[in-house]
Design an enzyme around this catalytic site. Structure first.
Site, PDB file in Angstrom:
ATOM      1  N   LEU A  15       0.825  -1.113   0.117  1.00  0.00           N
ATOM      2  CA  LEU A  15       0.034  -0.007  -0.059  1.00  0.00           C
ATOM      3  C   LEU A  15       0.836   1.132   0.020  1.00  0.00           C
ATOM      4  O   LEU A  15       0.363   2.389  -0.158  1.00  0.00           O
ATOM      5  CB  LEU A  15      -0.980   0.006   1.337  1.00  0.00           C
ATOM      6  CG  LEU A  15      -2.101  -0.947   1.210  1.00  0.00           C
ATOM      7  CD1 LEU A  15      -2.841  -0.974   2.455  1.00  0.00           C
ATOM      8  CD2 LEU A  15      -2.938  -0.737   0.279  1.00  0.00           C
ATOM      9  N   GLY A  16       2.281   0.946   0.210  1.00  0.00           N
ATOM     10  CA  GLY A  16       3.230   2.372   0.153  1.00  0.00           C
ATOM     11  C   GLY A  16       3.351   2.670   1.487  1.00  0.00           C
ATOM     12  O   GLY A  16       3.454   4.133   1.634  1.00  0.00           O
ATOM     13  N   PRO A 191     -13.208  -3.852   4.565  1.00  0.00           N
ATOM     14  CA  PRO A 191     -11.691  -4.614   4.932  1.00  0.00           C
ATOM     15  C   PRO A 191     -11.202  -3.729   5.972  1.00  0.00           C
ATOM     16  O   PRO A 191     -10.430  -4.048   6.977  1.00  0.00           O
ATOM     17  CB  PRO A 191     -10.966  -4.427   3.582  1.00  0.00           C
ATOM     18  CG  PRO A 191     -12.146  -4.215   2.719  1.00  0.00           C
ATOM     19  CD  PRO A 191     -13.486  -3.713   3.305  1.00  0.00           C
ATOM     20  N   CYS A 382      28.645  -0.712 -11.077  1.00  0.00           N
ATOM     21  CA  CYS A 382      29.197  -1.785 -10.287  1.00  0.00           C
ATOM     22  C   CYS A 382      29.600  -2.919 -11.375  1.00  0.00           C
ATOM     23  O   CYS A 382      30.379  -2.835 -12.103  1.00  0.00           O
ATOM     24  CB  CYS A 382      28.416  -2.323  -9.389  1.00  0.00           C
ATOM     25  SG  CYS A 382      28.991  -3.346  -7.953  1.00  0.00           S
ATOM     26  N   HIS A 508      27.836   2.505  -6.288  1.00  0.00           N
ATOM     27  CA  HIS A 508      26.566   2.837  -6.569  1.00  0.00           C
ATOM     28  C   HIS A 508      25.937   4.264  -6.195  1.00  0.00           C
ATOM     29  O   HIS A 508      25.400   4.621  -5.206  1.00  0.00           O
ATOM     30  CB  HIS A 508      25.682   1.740  -5.473  1.00  0.00           C
ATOM     31  CG  HIS A 508      25.720   0.424  -5.884  1.00  0.00           C
ATOM     32  ND1 HIS A 508      25.023  -0.064  -6.924  1.00  0.00           N
ATOM     33  CD2 HIS A 508      26.709  -0.490  -5.656  1.00  0.00           C
ATOM     34  CE1 HIS A 508      25.296  -1.297  -7.022  1.00  0.00           C
ATOM     35  NE2 HIS A 508      26.319  -1.560  -6.066  1.00  0.00           N
ATOM     36  N   GLU A 510      23.560   5.697  -7.302  1.00  0.00           N
ATOM     37  CA  GLU A 510      22.053   5.842  -7.164  1.00  0.00           C
ATOM     38  C   GLU A 510      21.527   5.703  -5.834  1.00  0.00           C
ATOM     39  O   GLU A 510      20.509   6.556  -5.494  1.00  0.00           O
ATOM     40  CB  GLU A 510      21.405   4.746  -8.028  1.00  0.00           C
ATOM     41  CG  GLU A 510      21.454   3.108  -7.378  1.00  0.00           C
ATOM     42  CD  GLU A 510      22.804   2.641  -7.756  1.00  0.00           C
ATOM     43  OE1 GLU A 510      23.791   3.073  -8.119  1.00  0.00           O
ATOM     44  OE2 GLU A 510      22.770   1.263  -7.581  1.00  0.00           O
TER      45      GLU A 510
HETATM   46  N1  GLN Z   1      29.043  -9.095  -8.642  1.00  0.00           N
HETATM   47  C1  GLN Z   1      29.893  -8.108  -8.678  1.00  0.00           C
HETATM   48  C2  GLN Z   1      30.524  -7.987  -7.656  1.00  0.00           C
HETATM   49  O1  GLN Z   1      30.392  -8.691  -6.659  1.00  0.00           O
HETATM   50  C3  GLN Z   1      29.233  -6.832  -8.766  1.00  0.00           C
HETATM   51  C4  GLN Z   1      28.366  -6.542  -7.812  1.00  0.00           C
HETATM   52  C5  GLN Z   1      27.191  -5.300  -7.918  1.00  0.00           C
HETATM   53  O2  GLN Z   1      26.933  -4.854  -9.286  1.00  0.00           O
HETATM   54  N2  GLN Z   1      26.596  -4.800  -6.916  1.00  0.00           N
HETATM   55  O3  GLN Z   1      31.834  -7.324  -7.466  1.00  0.00           O
END
Ligand code: GLN
Length: 539
Positions: A15-16, A191, A382, A508, A510
């Site tokens: 439901l968020g 509900p 990655c 990462h 992101e």
């Molecule tokens: N599988 C790769 C590693 O373990 C990359 C991991 C990922 O993309 N988060 O280094």
């Protein structure tokens, strides 16, 4: 004194709760309160790090290296404040702690039981973030749905805590579904009534109902819900489907959820929320001047939650560029040399996603070769960076069968190798290179121009790394290591010299993109893709 808000879910999952919690937190933060959000998940895994993304979506990594539920990503994106290990607790972690204490003899011969020992540990963890006085309000989201066997100890802990804290210092928000029956042409409250009754059986009276609905709630429906669920009429809050999750704080503001909550907690509502920058972001998001499509080449493409933070980072970066970014998922396995041109034809840029294991590797390499040779903007994250290194090794440097040690332990050219610290690791849970590490960006590179500074910090989650034995060879051939960890020389960013935008990171980015701070790599990648799009249009 820190005040506590507990958010439970009823009727159904999905439901968020995370978005409602983050939206409420945003409104309280915008009124000047210091807020944090934590999530308690009722599963037995110690953390979601060992879960396949198909099970539970993306695994979000915090600064301190905790592998956590993806809702923590929403908390950070909305609040622009970092979370930590303490913000995500599972049943597994609770039991692990209690059982370890039992083995140490800490319970002095007593029988160790769910009540009080497990519930005490839940309560201790629920209050942990209040210890240093950093927060005025702590929002605790309970994973799962009320009535599930496994969430019972958490609901019991909430019941006890409410009694201990006193009614003015805590409240319970119950997020529920008010379904619309098309055949009857009606919204149905039953509900919700039942799920509130279940909560009441456990001794918890919700103070506020947030009702997910596809149609507006009439005043009759609100009255009915209030009467049968024992809440004030202004505590029945409509949460109608929104065009974007970033609209939800404003919808909650309209419903005065923040005011209702603050009044119940006896906190001042004097300061109106300052949402100017949030509204400016929404304004840009909703009025793009251009539109582009970026390909997301990955392994878990059927499930949007698997790449949640990447998708959100594109939304932030799109808004900065006043450009709507459509993210088109492409299954890496489906790409081959015969169809690659067709598959990537309409794209203005391509991101090769993070991931684990061999499935889809060949398709990723085919895609990267095509992108590199045809000067399409490329961004690797990655595993995406590792693939870029493998592709360049094989096709530009002539390193036959170059590979990552993860994919081929017999390869003659392990251009991606297992990190030294990983060689002794046998357990899978929590043992990757996790969390924030420093990185030095080389002067004069694209990365330096993008970040605008020499010292950065990014979050990681991997076991394999660029093999520095090959570094000279790569740099001579034109692939530059533009970001290096100063402590151990790990290559963190690679880029190509003769390409409009070919940048990849071992980390990462992101995970650090928020509404207030869109990530510079995403912003620049979108800008480069937009430029490529315009150029293509002119041709
Ligand atoms: N599988 C790769 C590693 O373990 C990359 C991991 C990922 O993309 N988060 O280094």
């Amino acid at each position: 004194m820190t005040k506590y808000i507990f958010v439970t879910g009823g009727v159904t999952s999905s439901l968020g709760k995370g978005i409602i919690s983050a939206s409420l937190a945003k409104l309280l933060q915008a009124r000047g309160y210091r807020v944090t959000i934590q999530k308690f998940d009722p599963y037995i895994n110690i953390d979601p790090g060992t879960l396949n993304p198909y099970e539970h979506g993306e695994c979000y990594v915090t600064e301190d290296g905790a592998e956590t539920d993806l809702d923590l990503g929403h908390y950070e994106r909305f609040l622009n404040t970092p979370t930590s290990q303490a913000n995500n607790v599972t049943t597994g972690r609770i039991y692990q702690h209690v059982i370890e204490k039992e083995r140490q003899g800490a319970f002095l011969g007593k029988t160790v039981q769910v009540v009080p020992h497990i519930t005490d540990e839940i309560k201790r963890r629920m209050c942990l973030l209040a210890n240093d006085g950093q927060y005025d309000i702590i929002i605790t989201e309970l994973g799962g749905t009320v009535g599930d066997i496994e969430s019972l100890p958490f609901v019991e802990a909430v019941r006890q805590l409410r009694w201990e804290l006193g009614t003015n210092n805590s409240l319970v928000i119950h997020l529920t579904l008010v379904p619309f029956l098309a055949a009857a042409g009606e919204l149905k409250t039953k509900p919700t009534q039942h799920s509130v009754k279940t909560l009441l059986e456990y001794g918890v009276q919700p103070d506020v109902l947030v009702c997910r609905t596809e149609h507006h709630l009439s005043s009759e429906i609100r009255k009915k819900l209030a009467l049968f669920c024992n809440v004030n009429i202004n505590a029945v809050v409509e949460s109608i489907d929104a065009p974007s999750i970033y609209d939800v704080p404003l919808l909650m503001l309209k419903e005065q959820l923040d005011k209702t909550v603050l009044t119940k907690l006896k906190l001042s509502t004097k300061n109106d929320p300052d949402l100017a920058s949030w509204k400016a972001f929404l304004g840009k998001l909703k009025n793009p001047t251009e539109e582009i499509t970026i390909g997301l080449v990955g392994k878990y493409v059927e499930l949007p939650d698997a790449y949640k933070s990447i998708n959100e980072a594109f939304i932030h970066a799109g808004a900065v560029n006043e450009c709507k970014v459509r993210v088109k998922s492409i299954a890496a396995e489906s790409i081959n040399p015969d169809n690659v041109a067709e598959k990537l034809k309409k794209l203005s840029g391509v991101l090769v996603a993070p991931g684990f294991g061999e499935r889809g590797l060949d398709g990723k390499l085919v895609a990267i070769r095509y992108i590199r040779e045809n000067h399409i903007p490329f961004f690797g994250i990655c595993l995406g960076m590792q693939c870029a290194v493998i592709e360049f090794g094989r096709n530009v440097m002539g390193l036959k069968n170059a590979n990552s040690y993860e994919m081929d332990q017999q390869t003659k050219h392990p251009v991606i190798a297992l990190m030294e610290a990983q060689k002794k690791v046998t357990d899978m849970g929590g043992t990757m290179r996790l969390g924030a590490y420093d990185c030095e960006v080389k002067k004069g590179t694209k990365a330096a121009a993008i970040y605008g500074k020499a010292k950065i910090s990014e979050r990681h989650r991997h076991r394999y790394e660029f093999n520095n034995k090959y570094l000279d060879q790569y740099e001579k051939a034109g692939m530059i290591a533009s970001g290096i960890n100063p402590e151990n020389n790990l290559v963190e960013i690679v880029e190509l010299k003769d390409h409009p935008f070919f940048v990849a990171g071992q980390f990462h980015p992101e995970l650090k993109s928020t509404v207030a701070n869109p990530h510079p790599l995403f912003v620049s990648f979108v800008a480069a893709s937009l430029a490529y799009h315009k150029e293509k249009k002119q041709k």
